[in-house]
Design a protein around this motif. Sequence first.
Motif, PDB file in Angstrom:
ATOM      1  N   VAL A 297      10.995  -7.073  -9.312  1.00  0.00           N
ATOM      2  CA  VAL A 297       9.857  -6.213  -9.625  1.00  0.00           C
ATOM      3  C   VAL A 297       8.715  -6.538  -8.669  1.00  0.00           C
ATOM      4  O   VAL A 297       8.395  -7.709  -8.430  1.00  0.00           O
ATOM      5  CB  VAL A 297       9.397  -6.409 -11.079  1.00  0.00           C
ATOM      6  CG1 VAL A 297       8.187  -5.546 -11.389  1.00  0.00           C
ATOM      7  CG2 VAL A 297      10.538  -6.090 -12.047  1.00  0.00           C
ATOM      8  N   LEU A 298       8.120  -5.507  -8.133  1.00  0.00           N
ATOM      9  CA  LEU A 298       6.968  -5.648  -7.238  1.00  0.00           C
ATOM     10  C   LEU A 298       5.786  -4.920  -7.861  1.00  0.00           C
ATOM     11  O   LEU A 298       5.871  -3.727  -8.152  1.00  0.00           O
ATOM     12  CB  LEU A 298       7.272  -5.080  -5.853  1.00  0.00           C
ATOM     13  CG  LEU A 298       6.128  -5.095  -4.846  1.00  0.00           C
ATOM     14  CD1 LEU A 298       5.682  -6.520  -4.539  1.00  0.00           C
ATOM     15  CD2 LEU A 298       6.524  -4.364  -3.558  1.00  0.00           C
ATOM     16  N   TYR A 299       4.703  -5.663  -8.084  1.00  0.00           N
ATOM     17  CA  TYR A 299       3.500  -5.055  -8.672  1.00  0.00           C
ATOM     18  C   TYR A 299       2.286  -5.693  -7.998  1.00  0.00           C
ATOM     19  O   TYR A 299       2.083  -6.912  -8.090  1.00  0.00           O
ATOM     20  CB  TYR A 299       3.453  -5.287 -10.180  1.00  0.00           C
ATOM     21  CG  TYR A 299       2.253  -4.662 -10.858  1.00  0.00           C
ATOM     22  CD1 TYR A 299       2.277  -3.345 -11.273  1.00  0.00           C
ATOM     23  CD2 TYR A 299       1.089  -5.398 -11.074  1.00  0.00           C
ATOM     24  CE1 TYR A 299       1.186  -2.764 -11.892  1.00  0.00           C
ATOM     25  CE2 TYR A 299      -0.014  -4.848 -11.698  1.00  0.00           C
ATOM     26  CZ  TYR A 299       0.049  -3.511 -12.102  1.00  0.00           C
ATOM     27  OH  TYR A 299      -1.048  -2.943 -12.711  1.00  0.00           O
ATOM     28  N   VAL A 300       1.498  -4.870  -7.332  1.00  0.00           N
ATOM     29  CA  VAL A 300       0.309  -5.357  -6.630  1.00  0.00           C
ATOM     30  C   VAL A 300      -0.867  -4.493  -7.045  1.00  0.00           C
ATOM     31  O   VAL A 300      -0.809  -3.264  -6.978  1.00  0.00           O
ATOM     32  CB  VAL A 300       0.496  -5.297  -5.093  1.00  0.00           C
ATOM     33  CG1 VAL A 300      -0.751  -5.819  -4.390  1.00  0.00           C
ATOM     34  CG2 VAL A 300       1.715  -6.113  -4.669  1.00  0.00           C
ATOM     35  N   THR A 301      -1.928  -5.142  -7.483  1.00  0.00           N
ATOM     36  CA  THR A 301      -3.134  -4.423  -7.851  1.00  0.00           C
ATOM     37  C   THR A 301      -4.123  -4.473  -6.715  1.00  0.00           C
ATOM     38  O   THR A 301      -4.122  -5.402  -5.901  1.00  0.00           O
ATOM     39  CB  THR A 301      -3.777  -5.057  -9.104  1.00  0.00           C
ATOM     40  OG1 THR A 301      -4.078  -6.432  -8.830  1.00  0.00           O
ATOM     41  CG2 THR A 301      -2.840  -4.994 -10.289  1.00  0.00           C
ATOM     42  N   PRO A 302      -4.989  -3.465  -6.589  1.00  0.00           N
ATOM     43  CA  PRO A 302      -5.953  -3.458  -5.492  1.00  0.00           C
ATOM     44  C   PRO A 302      -6.903  -4.642  -5.572  1.00  0.00           C
ATOM     45  O   PRO A 302      -7.119  -5.238  -6.629  1.00  0.00           O
ATOM     46  CB  PRO A 302      -6.710  -2.135  -5.711  1.00  0.00           C
ATOM     47  CG  PRO A 302      -5.810  -1.303  -6.553  1.00  0.00           C
ATOM     48  CD  PRO A 302      -5.060  -2.261  -7.423  1.00  0.00           C
ATOM     49  N   LYS A 303      -7.419  -5.051  -4.422  1.00  0.00           N
ATOM     50  CA  LYS A 303      -8.352  -6.168  -4.336  1.00  0.00           C
ATOM     51  C   LYS A 303      -9.682  -5.780  -4.955  1.00  0.00           C
ATOM     52  O   LYS A 303     -10.188  -4.671  -4.753  1.00  0.00           O
ATOM     53  CB  LYS A 303      -8.555  -6.589  -2.877  1.00  0.00           C
ATOM     54  CG  LYS A 303      -9.340  -7.859  -2.707  1.00  0.00           C
ATOM     55  CD  LYS A 303      -9.379  -8.266  -1.248  1.00  0.00           C
ATOM     56  CE  LYS A 303     -10.132  -9.582  -1.071  1.00  0.00           C
ATOM     57  NZ  LYS A 303     -10.164  -9.978   0.364  1.00  0.00           N
TER      58      LYS A 303
END
Length: 305
Positions: A297-303
């Motif tokens: 699973v890949l999950y990245v939230t904005p900075k």
Amino acid sequence: MFKKSEKKSHNPPSKHPSMPVAGSSKNAATAGDKDEETPSCGQRCCKYLYNRETKQFCGRTCKSWFSIFVYSIMYFIFLSTYTLILLYASFNVIKYMDDYQTIDKIDLWSYSEQGIGLTATPTSLNNLPVVWYRNDTRDYQKYITDLENLINKRRKREAYNTSYADLGPCGHSPFGYGDKPCIIIRINRQLKWSAKPLVTNETALRTVPNRVQSHLKLKKQKLWLHCNGVHSYDKEHIGNIKYYPEPPGFDPDSFPLNDSSFSPLVAIQVSNFTLGLSLIIECKLWYQGGVSSTEFVLYVTPKKK
């Protein structure tokens, strides 16, 4: 001559009111003795906890309680020593029978029914293939450390210093984090496992992705690796997937592994994906007679601004 006898009175002599009635004092004394002989439940409990006459606590003297305490400590020390000696002997027997230090724990995941399993690194704290972070250096440093440990451990154990230049930006820190994160895929360690590349005239090629079919036309055959989103939603937001080395695959001549060898590494770098969405990526290994796969699973939230 004879005096007239006086008539005796049959009435009992009257007693003074202040004199006790016969039997009353005896009954009162008996009632008092009964009260003294049968103490209450609270008195019995207090007497059990501490007896002033015998100076006992809970039916035992201080000397008796001290002996029990010392015996308990000695028994605990003996039991702990015996357990430690047994564990030490067991570990030495295991170490003598098999060199467990050369076994990579993460390589011991279960194998699928169709073939051997794959492992995706980095992993989360619960050892699941999850890459979940805010686009901040402090938040994704744990994944960089996980990948550094993987590569450094292999360099220490390999007989010669292997170069990881073929992994491109995924072969050194910071491994593309955080805009273009890298995930390293490898085949789980199994000494007797080996596989052959796909054959072009095989009927099973109908289910093989088009990109893998184009790889089959190359002269050098490999165990081909292909990654994509699991659902149409994932494929829509996954962006681009780049492989290192290219074309992606594992050399079949590297298998079966021996005690000192390691499975080759293939890295994928994901870029231009949609932030703030949980994306499931599946990587499949295609070879003759079976298909192996792993998901992460890949999950990245904005900075944060």
